[in-house]
Design a protein around this motif. Structure first.
Motif, PDB file in Angstrom:
ATOM      1  N   GLN A  20      10.250   4.895   9.325  1.00 31.33           N
ATOM      2  CA  GLN A  20       9.208   5.245  10.285  1.00 31.33           C
ATOM      3  C   GLN A  20       9.821   5.653  11.612  1.00 31.33           C
ATOM      4  O   GLN A  20       9.162   6.210  12.461  1.00 31.33           O
ATOM      5  CB  GLN A  20       8.292   4.036  10.511  1.00 31.33           C
ATOM      6  CG  GLN A  20       7.147   4.024   9.548  1.00 31.33           C
ATOM      7  CD  GLN A  20       6.484   2.669   9.486  1.00 31.33           C
ATOM      8  OE1 GLN A  20       6.336   2.113   8.415  1.00 31.33           O
ATOM      9  NE2 GLN A  20       6.100   2.154  10.618  1.00 31.33           N
ATOM     10  N   ILE A  50       0.138   5.126   7.755  1.00 36.03           N
ATOM     11  CA  ILE A  50       0.828   6.287   7.179  1.00 36.03           C
ATOM     12  C   ILE A  50       0.449   6.420   5.698  1.00 36.03           C
ATOM     13  O   ILE A  50       0.135   7.511   5.205  1.00 36.03           O
ATOM     14  CB  ILE A  50       2.351   6.147   7.336  1.00 36.03           C
ATOM     15  CG1 ILE A  50       2.732   6.309   8.807  1.00 36.03           C
ATOM     16  CG2 ILE A  50       3.080   7.193   6.491  1.00 36.03           C
ATOM     17  CD1 ILE A  50       4.196   6.004   9.077  1.00 36.03           C
ATOM     18  N   ALA A  51       0.457   5.270   5.003  1.00 39.85           N
ATOM     19  CA  ALA A  51       0.104   5.302   3.585  1.00 39.85           C
ATOM     20  C   ALA A  51      -1.302   5.846   3.384  1.00 39.85           C
ATOM     21  O   ALA A  51      -1.557   6.656   2.485  1.00 39.85           O
ATOM     22  CB  ALA A  51       0.236   3.893   3.010  1.00 39.85           C
ATOM     23  N   LEU A  52      -2.215   5.385   4.292  1.00 42.58           N
ATOM     24  CA  LEU A  52      -3.596   5.859   4.173  1.00 42.58           C
ATOM     25  C   LEU A  52      -3.676   7.365   4.409  1.00 42.58           C
ATOM     26  O   LEU A  52      -4.420   8.083   3.728  1.00 42.58           O
ATOM     27  CB  LEU A  52      -4.503   5.125   5.165  1.00 42.58           C
ATOM     28  CG  LEU A  52      -4.780   3.659   4.806  1.00 42.58           C
ATOM     29  CD1 LEU A  52      -5.634   2.999   5.870  1.00 42.58           C
ATOM     30  CD2 LEU A  52      -5.483   3.578   3.453  1.00 42.58           C
ATOM     31  N   VAL A  94       1.125   4.246  -2.766  1.00 42.76           N
ATOM     32  CA  VAL A  94       0.861   5.639  -2.435  1.00 42.76           C
ATOM     33  C   VAL A  94       2.067   6.514  -2.761  1.00 42.76           C
ATOM     34  O   VAL A  94       1.940   7.622  -3.304  1.00 42.76           O
ATOM     35  CB  VAL A  94       0.471   5.753  -0.948  1.00 42.76           C
ATOM     36  CG1 VAL A  94       0.469   7.208  -0.501  1.00 42.76           C
ATOM     37  CG2 VAL A  94      -0.872   5.114  -0.706  1.00 42.76           C
ATOM     38  N   GLY A 127       3.847  12.464   2.609  1.00 45.78           N
ATOM     39  CA  GLY A 127       2.546  12.979   2.198  1.00 45.78           C
ATOM     40  C   GLY A 127       2.591  14.449   1.811  1.00 45.78           C
ATOM     41  O   GLY A 127       1.760  14.930   1.048  1.00 45.78           O
ATOM     42  N   ILE A 130      -1.341   9.519   3.807  1.00 44.58           N
ATOM     43  CA  ILE A 130      -0.820  10.202   2.620  1.00 44.58           C
ATOM     44  C   ILE A 130      -1.864  10.220   1.512  1.00 44.58           C
ATOM     45  O   ILE A 130      -2.090  11.233   0.831  1.00 44.58           O
ATOM     46  CB  ILE A 130       0.475   9.506   2.143  1.00 44.58           C
ATOM     47  CG1 ILE A 130       1.568   9.676   3.211  1.00 44.58           C
ATOM     48  CG2 ILE A 130       0.939  10.067   0.807  1.00 44.58           C
ATOM     49  CD1 ILE A 130       2.757   8.779   2.996  1.00 44.58           C
ATOM     50  N   LEU A 131      -2.533   9.068   1.386  1.00 42.37           N
ATOM     51  CA  LEU A 131      -3.564   8.953   0.361  1.00 42.37           C
ATOM     52  C   LEU A 131      -4.653  10.000   0.567  1.00 42.37           C
ATOM     53  O   LEU A 131      -5.067  10.693  -0.360  1.00 42.37           O
ATOM     54  CB  LEU A 131      -4.166   7.540   0.434  1.00 42.37           C
ATOM     55  CG  LEU A 131      -4.885   7.009  -0.789  1.00 42.37           C
ATOM     56  CD1 LEU A 131      -3.946   6.975  -1.984  1.00 42.37           C
ATOM     57  CD2 LEU A 131      -5.415   5.606  -0.501  1.00 42.37           C
ATOM     58  N   GLN A 133       1.377   0.319  11.245  1.00 40.56           N
ATOM     59  CA  GLN A 133       1.765   1.730  11.196  1.00 40.56           C
ATOM     60  C   GLN A 133       2.045   2.167   9.760  1.00 40.56           C
ATOM     61  O   GLN A 133       1.588   3.223   9.319  1.00 40.56           O
ATOM     62  CB  GLN A 133       3.002   1.926  12.071  1.00 40.56           C
ATOM     63  CG  GLN A 133       3.276   3.372  12.411  1.00 40.56           C
ATOM     64  CD  GLN A 133       4.567   3.506  13.218  1.00 40.56           C
ATOM     65  OE1 GLN A 133       5.146   2.512  13.648  1.00 40.56           O
ATOM     66  NE2 GLN A 133       5.011   4.724  13.391  1.00 40.56           N
ATOM     67  N   GLY A 134       2.795   1.330   9.032  1.00 38.46           N
ATOM     68  CA  GLY A 134       3.138   1.674   7.643  1.00 38.46           C
ATOM     69  C   GLY A 134       1.896   1.871   6.798  1.00 38.46           C
ATOM     70  O   GLY A 134       1.814   2.815   5.997  1.00 38.46           O
ATOM     71  N   ARG A 135       0.912   1.007   7.012  1.00 41.48           N
ATOM     72  CA  ARG A 135      -0.317   1.121   6.204  1.00 41.48           C
ATOM     73  C   ARG A 135      -1.115   2.349   6.610  1.00 41.48           C
ATOM     74  O   ARG A 135      -1.716   3.027   5.762  1.00 41.48           O
ATOM     75  CB  ARG A 135      -1.145  -0.149   6.335  1.00 41.48           C
ATOM     76  CG  ARG A 135      -0.595  -1.246   5.432  1.00 41.48           C
ATOM     77  CD  ARG A 135      -0.772  -2.613   6.007  1.00 41.48           C
ATOM     78  NE  ARG A 135      -2.161  -3.036   5.940  1.00 41.48           N
ATOM     79  CZ  ARG A 135      -2.616  -4.143   6.541  1.00 41.48           C
ATOM     80  NH1 ARG A 135      -1.788  -4.885   7.236  1.00 41.48           N
ATOM     81  NH2 ARG A 135      -3.869  -4.468   6.440  1.00 41.48           N
ATOM     82  N   HIS A 169       4.723  -2.111  13.457  1.00 38.83           N
ATOM     83  CA  HIS A 169       5.472  -1.137  12.680  1.00 38.83           C
ATOM     84  C   HIS A 169       5.317  -1.354  11.182  1.00 38.83           C
ATOM     85  O   HIS A 169       4.914  -0.465  10.443  1.00 38.83           O
ATOM     86  CB  HIS A 169       6.939  -1.234  13.082  1.00 38.83           C
ATOM     87  CG  HIS A 169       7.826  -0.329  12.310  1.00 38.83           C
ATOM     88  ND1 HIS A 169       8.455  -0.728  11.177  1.00 38.83           N
ATOM     89  CD2 HIS A 169       8.162   0.963  12.504  1.00 38.83           C
ATOM     90  CE1 HIS A 169       9.158   0.278  10.700  1.00 38.83           C
ATOM     91  NE2 HIS A 169       9.000   1.303  11.496  1.00 38.83           N
ATOM     92  N   SER A 181      -4.413  12.786   2.368  1.00 32.43           N
ATOM     93  CA  SER A 181      -3.918  14.156   2.237  1.00 32.43           C
ATOM     94  C   SER A 181      -3.787  14.532   0.769  1.00 32.43           C
ATOM     95  O   SER A 181      -4.007  15.674   0.386  1.00 32.43           O
ATOM     96  CB  SER A 181      -2.580  14.301   2.965  1.00 32.43           C
ATOM     97  OG  SER A 181      -1.577  13.621   2.245  1.00 32.43           O
ATOM     98  N   LEU A 200       0.835  -1.210   0.000  1.00 30.97           N
ATOM     99  CA  LEU A 200       0.000   0.000   0.000  1.00 30.97           C
ATOM    100  C   LEU A 200       0.865   1.254   0.000  1.00 30.97           C
ATOM    101  O   LEU A 200       0.616   2.193  -0.739  1.00 30.97           O
ATOM    102  CB  LEU A 200      -0.925  -0.014   1.224  1.00 30.97           C
ATOM    103  CG  LEU A 200      -1.860   1.179   1.345  1.00 30.97           C
ATOM    104  CD1 LEU A 200      -2.861   1.219   0.195  1.00 30.97           C
ATOM    105  CD2 LEU A 200      -2.592   1.165   2.675  1.00 30.97           C
ATOM    106  N   PHE A 201       1.922   1.210   0.828  1.00 26.16           N
ATOM    107  CA  PHE A 201       2.770   2.390   0.902  1.00 26.16           C
ATOM    108  C   PHE A 201       3.511   2.617  -0.411  1.00 26.16           C
ATOM    109  O   PHE A 201       3.651   3.746  -0.881  1.00 26.16           O
ATOM    110  CB  PHE A 201       3.787   2.247   2.051  1.00 26.16           C
ATOM    111  CG  PHE A 201       4.499   3.515   2.363  1.00 26.16           C
ATOM    112  CD1 PHE A 201       3.938   4.435   3.255  1.00 26.16           C
ATOM    113  CD2 PHE A 201       5.703   3.836   1.753  1.00 26.16           C
ATOM    114  CE1 PHE A 201       4.570   5.629   3.521  1.00 26.16           C
ATOM    115  CE2 PHE A 201       6.339   5.029   2.019  1.00 26.16           C
ATOM    116  CZ  PHE A 201       5.776   5.933   2.920  1.00 26.16           C
TER     117      PHE A 201
END
Lengths: 215, 592
Positions: A84, B423-425, A15, A111, B427-428, B419-421, B415, B430, A11-12
């Protein structure tokens, strides 16, 4: 600008790719680990590589080690490490063999399109990047220890910018001063903090970081 | 000769005790003053004309009395003690002839030789008769009978006047014959000389045969006995030769003082023995710490004066043998004693092989065995304790390591996974916020919600792995059923309902979930059964499968963790896993 990405969370990765394309960066390689990125970078030339610090299989510092190998084989390739962890030790390890073309950015700041664009641009043009949140923390810490009392507010500002890896020119732009004035500030900081003057921007980041970390 | 091998434990159990110091002291206070007065009075006429002899005789009698009382306190020396006491009385009575009146001269005639024979008997049977008690008894009883008969014959053939007593003194004259009575007296004297010489020879032979601690302990008495014999021989010879009264007086005086050495020898010997016992008791302090058997052997060799003494590990089937009476044990080279050393728990710790002559000093042997048992048991306990401590340390370390590994796993799951997912969400979202004009906002929101649902589900799964929330709410049985439903392999759950305390339930759940995971992951089981029962404050959990078996504690499959967890809260676990015959993990867990 053409970049390659190594990131294990799908996912990251997706994105990040989207975000990069939004700021006009072309993503030519997406890899799940460091080895894959290295292998692909040999076939598809890229200007910069963006790597997660924690990658399989060990999830410790795979990204960092892949970065070291990349910059050894491609000295002029921009390397941007994402993490992170707000862990300055990764940055110092990254800069151990020179800080040009290298940057360290926290994942949560990806972001912000502005930050990302700035970071990619700077590593590609040979500057260094250290996440401003990390530097902010360090400066706040030193201020708390009253070690920065000798510096004026302006000098403290310049010190933080130096630690973030900015060039004199970049600093001048950031604080709205002439380059001469910035240089004068830097000279005063060096004198006040007993730092050894070096003309190389390269070494400067490491020295300032080391001072800020109190070692 | 009969071989007397007795059961070691029974032999050790018959510990004889002395009187103890307070009672001994009381005995002295009770007997001594009246005895001293009586003895002093007995010598009353003598004090006037021969004070030196009177003095010596009084001291000798009191010394014999004291030694006799002291000997009463020694184990197995009652016979010698009583004989010494009697000798004291009889030797005093032997001088009653100085009173020249009533029955006293008559009493004195047999009393003197009887006292001497009893003293000799006491010495000979101390600390034990070398010929065995029966031979000694016959010999000395015979001797006593012979002299009593001789003295009786002498009395009935004589008149008191011939012995310079007044005619009024009591006497039993049946057929007076001066020549005959003089010959009887001479015969008795010569017999006395012969027997005294024989007695001396016996002592020398005994001395030469003895060795080790027995010799050391017998030395004072042996020397005193031989010396006393020599003086008696001189006295009898002088008497037989018809020495002048003045010379005889001198000899009697010398003899009285000289023979004080006999009771003194007993006192020295008793003290020497007590000293040895104290040294043995001291071993308990000296023999602390590890490295036992050789150290114990060295110490015992030293204290018991037996350089060939050995202390060896207990061999099953060994016949204990103390060699009492016989001085040898069957099946042992060179006739050694074989003494078992037993712990207070009854466990056999070692065997002491000692010289047979030590059986004469069984109080010392007993003390030596007790000290050895103490030292060895102590060392054993120390070793066991150290081992246990080491095990506890290792287990504690493993528990900590397991805990740290667990935290690492949780950190990684949080982590990298969650957490990584998130953060990705972020960003998505934003990015979507950045340009609201983008046409696919709906798609992005749908995407973010789907991802969030997955993250929440993962998070729930993870939290359950840290501590199954259902456990505290619905108990072990329901939690294990829920666990079983998550797997496709059929799992039979037969657990008692009810609650077993937090630690017990958590440990039981851990045992079950780990064992089930192992059964599926490693053993490829097709059917698993989980059963349990509660009894006496313990929950007994069994997890059995029909998998490939062959599991080992140290193979890094988490079974070590099961053992550590269970043992950590005071329970125990067992693994039965023959290759090809399935695996069975049993844990006994203390529970509320």
């Amino acid at each position: 600008v053409r970049v390659g990405i190594a990131e294990d969370v799908p996912l990251f990765l997706e994105v990040l790719q989207m975000q990069l394309e939004r700021i006009g960066v072309e993503v030519v390689i997406t890899a799940g680990n460091g080895d894959e990125l290295l292998a692909q970078a040999a076939r598809h030339p890229i200007d910069a590589a963006i790597l997660d610090v924690c990658l399989p299989p060990t999830y410790t510092d795979e990204g960092l080690r892949a970065a070291e190998r990349l910059s050894a084989s491609h000295p002029r390739m921009g390397i941007l490490l994402l993490s992170q962890y707000a862990e300055i030790a990764f940055a110092t390890r990254l800069f151990a063999n020179g800080s040009s073309y290298r940057g360290y950015l926290l994942k949560q700041h990806v972001g912000n399109a502005e930050t990302l664009r700035d970071a990619v641009d700077r590593v590609c043009s040979g500057e260094s990047v250290v996440d401003h949140e990390l530097i902010g923390n360090l400066v706040a810490h030193q201020r708390h220890l009253r070690k920065l009392d000798r510096l004026s507010t302006r000098e403290q500002e310049i010190l933080a910018l130096m630690a973030e890896g900015r060039s004199n020119q970049g600093m001048a732009k950031a604080v709205n001063l002439g380059e001469k004035a910035v240089e004068a500030n830097i000279a005063r900081i060096y004198a006040k903090l007993d730092l050894i003057q070096t003309d190389e921007d390269n070494r400067r980041v490491l020295a300032v970081l080391a001072w800020l970390r109190g070692s | 000769m009969r071989l007397a091998c007795v059961n070691g434990a029974a032999w050790l159990g018959t510990a004889r005790r002395g009187l103890g110091w307070p009672r001994l002291l009381m005995l002295y206070c009770l007997i001594w003053p009246p005895a001293a007065v009586l003895i002093y009075l007995a010598f009353w006429p003598m004090w006037c004309d021969r004070p030196l002899l009177a003095m010596g005789s009084v001291v000798l009698s009191l010394a014999l009395l004291s030694a006799g009382i002291l000997l009463l306190d020694e184990p197995a020396q009652h016979g010698s003690a009583v004989m010494l006491l009697c000798a004291s009385v009889l030797l005093t009575a032997g001088w009653l002839n100085t009173w020249h009146a009533g029955p006293l001269p008559l009493i004195s005639v047999p009393a003197s030789p009887a006292g001497t024979i009893l003293a000799a008997w006491a010495m000979f049977s101390y600390p034990n008769s070398p010929l065995g008690p029966r031979v000694g008894n016959w010999f000395f009883t015979g001797l006593l009978a012979f002299f009593m008969a001789g003295d009786a014959f002498y009395i009935v053939t004589s008149r008191p006047q011939w012995l310079h007593f007044p005619a009024s003194a009591w006497w039993v004259t049946l057929f007076p014959d001066q020549a005959l009575s003089a010959e009887a007296l001479d015969a008795l004297n010569f017999a006395g000389i012969a027997i005294a010489v024989a007695y001396m020879v016996l002592w020398v032979a005994r001395w030469r045969r003895s060795h080790g601690i027995a010799r050391t302990l017998a030395l004072p008495v042996a020397v005193a006995a031989s010396a006393a014999c020599a003086v008696v021989v001189v006295e009898l010879a002088a008497d037989a030769a018809g020495a002048a009264p003045g010379v005889m007086n001198g000899i009697y005086t010398f003899e009285a003082y000289f023979q004080i050495g006999v009771p003194a020898a007993f006192v020295v010997s008793v003290l020497r023995r007590r000293f040895t016992r104290a040294r043995i008791a001291d071993l308990v302090l000296r023999l602390r710490g590890p490295g036992q058997l050789p150290a114990v052997a060295d110490a015992l060799q030293d204290v018991l004066e037996d350089p060939a003494l050995e202390v060896t590990d207990w061999e099953p089937g060994l016949q204990p043998c103390d060699g009492t009476r016989t001085g040898s044990c069957p099946g042992l080279p060179a006739a050694r004693l074989s003494l078992p050393v037993t712990a207070s728990s009854g466990e056999q710790l070692a065997v002491i092989r000692a010289d047979p002559s030590l059986s004469a000093n069984d109080d010392l042997l007993r003390a030596a065995i007790a000290a050895t048992s103490f030292a060895l048991e102590n060392a054993k306990l120390e070793t066991a304790l150290a081992e246990q401590l080491q095990q506890v340390r290792e287990s504690r370390l493993r528990i900590i390591q397991v805990g740290m590994a667990e935290r690492r796993r949780i950190e990684r799951d949080l982590h990298d996974g969650i957490q990584g997912r998130l953060i990705a969400l972020d960003i998505l979202l934003s990015a979507t916020e950045g340009d609201a004009a983008v046409s696919d906002t709906g798609t992005t929101v749908k995407r973010v919600r789907d991802e969030l649902a997955l993250v929440i589900s993962d998070l729930r799964e993870m939290v359950h792995g840290i501590h199954p929330a259902t456990l505290t709410r619905v108990g072990l049985y329901e939690s294990v059923r829920t666990l079983a439903e998550r797997y496709t392999v059929p799992i039979d759950v037969d657990l008692p309902p009810g609650r077993f305390g937090e630690a017990g339930e958590l440990t039981a759940y851990y045992v079950i979930s780990e064992s089930v995971a192992n059964a599926i992951k490693y053993a490829k089981a097709r059917r698993i059964s989980v059963s349990g029962e509660k009894s006496d404050g313990f929950l007994r959990i069994t997890v059995a499968d029909d998998g490939c078996g062959g599991a080992r504690i140290d193979a890094g499959t988490g079974i070590r963790g099961i053992f550590d967890r269970v043992q950590g809260i005071g329970g125990d676990a067992e693994l039965d896993s023959q290759p090809g015959r399935g695996t069975r993990v049993t844990a006994v867990i203390p529970c509320a």
